[in-house]
Design an enzyme around this catalytic site. Structure first.
Site, PDB file in Angstrom:
ATOM      1  N   HIS A 102       0.916  -1.207   0.096  1.00 40.00           N
ATOM      2  CA  HIS A 102       0.175  -0.078   0.059  1.00 40.00           C
ATOM      3  C   HIS A 102       0.918   1.224  -0.191  1.00 40.00           C
ATOM      4  CE1 HIS A 102      -3.116   2.897   1.211  1.00 40.00           C
ATOM      5  NE2 HIS A 102      -4.134   1.993   0.824  1.00 40.00           N
ATOM      6  N   ASP A 141      -7.798  -5.005  -0.250  1.00 43.22           N
ATOM      7  CA  ASP A 141      -8.487  -5.808  -1.251  1.00 43.22           C
ATOM      8  C   ASP A 141      -7.966  -7.306  -1.143  1.00 43.22           C
ATOM      9  OD1 ASP A 141      -9.780  -3.669  -2.678  1.00 43.22           O
ATOM     10  OD2 ASP A 141      -7.991  -2.806  -3.379  1.00 43.22           O
TER      11      ASP A 141
HETATM   12  N1  ACO Z   1       4.104  -7.805  -4.332  1.00 36.75           N
HETATM   13  C1  ACO Z   1       5.468  -7.777  -4.587  1.00 36.75           C
HETATM   14  N2  ACO Z   1       6.169  -6.652  -4.393  1.00 36.75           N
HETATM   15  C2  ACO Z   1       6.047  -5.410  -4.082  1.00 36.75           C
HETATM   16  C3  ACO Z   1       4.352  -5.427  -3.878  1.00 36.75           C
HETATM   17  C4  ACO Z   1       3.835  -6.580  -4.084  1.00 36.75           C
HETATM   18  N3  ACO Z   1       2.220  -6.503  -3.992  1.00 36.75           N
HETATM   19  N4  ACO Z   1       4.143  -4.155  -3.604  1.00 36.75           N
HETATM   20  C5  ACO Z   1       5.450  -3.448  -3.627  1.00 36.75           C
HETATM   21  N5  ACO Z   1       6.306  -4.305  -3.889  1.00 36.75           N
HETATM   22  C6  ACO Z   1       7.588  -4.000  -4.091  1.00 36.75           C
HETATM   23  C7  ACO Z   1       8.178  -3.653  -5.522  1.00 36.75           C
HETATM   24  O1  ACO Z   1       8.168  -4.776  -6.368  1.00 36.75           O
HETATM   25  C8  ACO Z   1       9.245  -2.653  -5.068  1.00 36.75           C
HETATM   26  O2  ACO Z   1      10.215  -3.404  -5.164  1.00 36.75           O
HETATM   27  P1  ACO Z   1      11.954  -2.675  -5.620  1.00 36.75           P
HETATM   28  O3  ACO Z   1      12.124  -1.597  -4.699  1.00 36.75           O
HETATM   29  O4  ACO Z   1      12.646  -3.849  -5.236  1.00 36.75           O
HETATM   30  O5  ACO Z   1      11.669  -2.328  -7.103  1.00 36.75           O
HETATM   31  C9  ACO Z   1       8.972  -1.973  -3.933  1.00 36.75           C
HETATM   32  O6  ACO Z   1       8.084  -3.122  -3.023  1.00 36.75           O
HETATM   33  C10 ACO Z   1       8.067  -0.771  -3.914  1.00 36.75           C
HETATM   34  O7  ACO Z   1       6.980  -0.856  -4.721  1.00 36.75           O
HETATM   35  P2  ACO Z   1       6.237   0.457  -5.146  1.00 36.75           P
HETATM   36  O8  ACO Z   1       5.269  -0.182  -6.228  1.00 36.75           O
HETATM   37  O9  ACO Z   1       7.096   1.522  -5.627  1.00 36.75           O
HETATM   38  O10 ACO Z   1       5.525   0.718  -3.727  1.00 36.75           O
HETATM   39  P3  ACO Z   1       4.379   1.846  -3.518  1.00 36.75           P
HETATM   40  O11 ACO Z   1       4.438   1.834  -1.899  1.00 36.75           O
HETATM   41  O12 ACO Z   1       4.417   3.070  -4.257  1.00 36.75           O
HETATM   42  O13 ACO Z   1       3.032   0.769  -4.057  1.00 36.75           O
HETATM   43  C11 ACO Z   1       1.126  -0.377  -4.224  1.00 36.75           C
HETATM   44  C12 ACO Z   1       1.848   0.529  -3.385  1.00 36.75           C
HETATM   45  C13 ACO Z   1       1.000   0.438  -5.894  1.00 36.75           C
HETATM   46  C14 ACO Z   1      -0.218  -0.460  -3.650  1.00 36.75           C
HETATM   47  C15 ACO Z   1       1.920  -1.599  -4.698  1.00 36.75           C
HETATM   48  O14 ACO Z   1       2.216  -2.195  -3.445  1.00 36.75           O
HETATM   49  C16 ACO Z   1       1.005  -2.515  -5.576  1.00 36.75           C
HETATM   50  O15 ACO Z   1       1.240  -2.462  -6.648  1.00 36.75           O
HETATM   51  N6  ACO Z   1       0.357  -3.675  -4.894  1.00 36.75           N
HETATM   52  C17 ACO Z   1      -0.335  -4.469  -5.846  1.00 36.75           C
HETATM   53  C18 ACO Z   1      -1.821  -4.044  -6.135  1.00 36.75           C
HETATM   54  C19 ACO Z   1      -2.763  -3.872  -5.285  1.00 36.75           C
HETATM   55  O16 ACO Z   1      -2.780  -4.615  -4.101  1.00 36.75           O
HETATM   56  N7  ACO Z   1      -3.585  -2.604  -5.085  1.00 36.75           N
HETATM   57  C20 ACO Z   1      -4.510  -2.339  -4.020  1.00 36.75           C
HETATM   58  C21 ACO Z   1      -3.875  -1.179  -3.197  1.00 36.75           C
HETATM   59  S1  ACO Z   1      -5.216  -0.965  -1.731  1.00 36.75           S
HETATM   60  C22 ACO Z   1      -6.114   0.023  -2.631  1.00 36.75           C
HETATM   61  O17 ACO Z   1      -5.987   0.718  -3.547  1.00 36.75           O
HETATM   62  C23 ACO Z   1      -7.627   0.289  -2.160  1.00 36.75           C
END
Ligand code: ACO
Length: 379
Positions: free
Chosen positions: A261, A315
């Protein structure tokens, strides 16, 4: 003149002062008007939570009863709306249908005097009461079924299930959907709430502001993740396949849907409450491989990602709960919209209380003093 620094996506930039809700992403705290989400999920109802969001304090019993009585007559849709619903293309997404229908609701409702609190309250009631019925009726028509008259004696959650299925929900089904609505009702300055406030700031009214917010929530980066979690669990096929699937995702550095998140760096407090709901539902209605698979993925993820602050978000469990309630996958995001309408309208009312038109700046990256050439002289 120095160039202002650009913050992509306005990440973390305050866009308004608000007393509606609060998040502490490090400690995993979400509170509506100072009330922690875990307490509201356990003790409140969607109607009571909406009153709290709109008024800032919990209602008395008399105020809550009066609120329900104000809302329930507005469950019934105007004949023009029913005719329009029947004319909508059945193949469109329910969120597109909802966005169009909320705008149309404004066309059949009395004009709102934005300076008058009673008029703003009336518009809010009309939107909150109609949105679930619009979602349910579109779903019913899509299935080729006759519409069911809303039942004003029912709660918003129960009336939604009644209008969609034509069967009165059991007490546990009503309570679980009601609790899911409480959990999704509000979440500070997310994209759709910001969109709602931007539209509201032009003083166009509640219907267009909420219609714009519905369109914003529809996008896969915002409201759509719950659908994708369900597809992922179906693709894994069962808890026995979870480890191999998870290890392959980690090796490929691919994202696991339902984890992580932007704000929470611990388990999303709403995920705790939804997990409790899922457990209750599966104990009463029988477990499914999807739930067992989700638990296994959560266990594996805690070991691999926990230290990096990547934990289940809201979610992760909502899709399997909705599926068990018999709700089609593409109606998950509309349910999010039903719930979030309460929060959008709280922000609409707050914005109207002290309005300032949103008009941000930009950093111009184009050319200056471009040369004009007549049409025939251009290469
Ligand atoms: N699975 C595996 N790795 C992850 C995940 C995940 N779900 N989320 C983040 N990471 C990792 C990334 O790969 C990244 O790794 P790196 O630094 O080695 O490149 C690091 O964590 C940072 O990831 P970002 O996407 O930049 O983190 P941010 O905090 O911006 O992202 C987000 C948050 C977009 C929700 C992300 O966790 C994600 O895409 N999750 C999956 C989709 C999801 O479940 N969305 C619902 C969110 S809740 C809502 O909207 C109501």
């Amino acid at each position: 003149m120095s160039t202002p620094e650009l913050v992509p996506g306005l990440a973390g930039v305050p866009a308004a002062e608000s007393s509606v809700s609060f998040i502490d992403g490090t400690q995993g705290i979400l509170a509506y008007r100072g009330h922690r989400i875990e307490v509201l999920a356990e003790k409140s109802t969607f109607e009571e939570t909406t009153w709290l969001l709109w008024n800032g304090v919990l209602p008395t019993r008399a105020q809550l009863d009066a609120f329900k009585q104000e809302l329930q007559p507005y469950y019934a849709l105007a004949p023009e709306l029913v005719a329009a619903l029947k004319a909508l293309p059945r193949k469109g997404h329910p969120m597109e249908a909802l966005q169009a229908m909320v705008a149309m609701l404004g066309m059949v409702s009395p004009a709102c005097d934005l300076k008058d609190e009673a008029s703003r309250h009336d518009a809010s009631l009309r939107v909150l009461a109609a949105v679930p019925v619009l979602v349910a009726c579109f779903e019913r028509l899509r299935r080729g079924e006759e519409l069911v008259e809303p039942d004003p004696s029912l709660s918003i959650a129960a009336n939604f299930l009644w209008c969609m299925n034509g069967v009165k929900p059991s007490a546990i089904e009503e309570r679980i959907l009601d609790c899911a609505l409480v959990l999704h009702a509000e979440h500070t300055m997310n994209a759709s709430t910001f969109a709602c406030r931007v539209v509201a700031s032009t003083e166009t009214g509640a219907y267009t502001a909420v219609s714009g917010a519905v369109g914003t929530l529809y996008g896969p980066l915002h409201g759509g993740a719950n659908e994708r979690v369900l597809k992922q669990l179906e693709e894994i096929g069962g808890p026995e396949n979870a480890k191999a699937w998870f290890d392959a995702k980690v090796a490929a550095k691919a994202k696991v849907m339902g984890l992580g998140h932007r704000v929470y760096k611990t388990k999303d407090p709403r995920a705790h409450s939804l997990q409790n709901l899922a457990r209750e539902l599966f104990e009463s209605h029988g477990s499914t491989p999807l739930y067992d698979t989700a638990l296994e993925i959560e266990r594996l993820a805690a070991d691999t990602f926990g230290s990096r602050g990547i934990w289940p978000n809201v979610d992760f469990f909502s899709g399997i709960v909705y599926q068990k309630l018999g709700i089609p996958t593409d109606v998950f995001t509309p349910i999010f919209a039903i719930a979030r309408t309460a929060g959008w309208l709280a922000h609409w009312r707050e914005q109207m209380g002290d309005n300032k038109l949103f008009r941000p700046g930009q950093i111009y990256t184009g050319v200056h003093d471009a040369e004009w050439k007549d049409l025939d002289d251009r290469g």
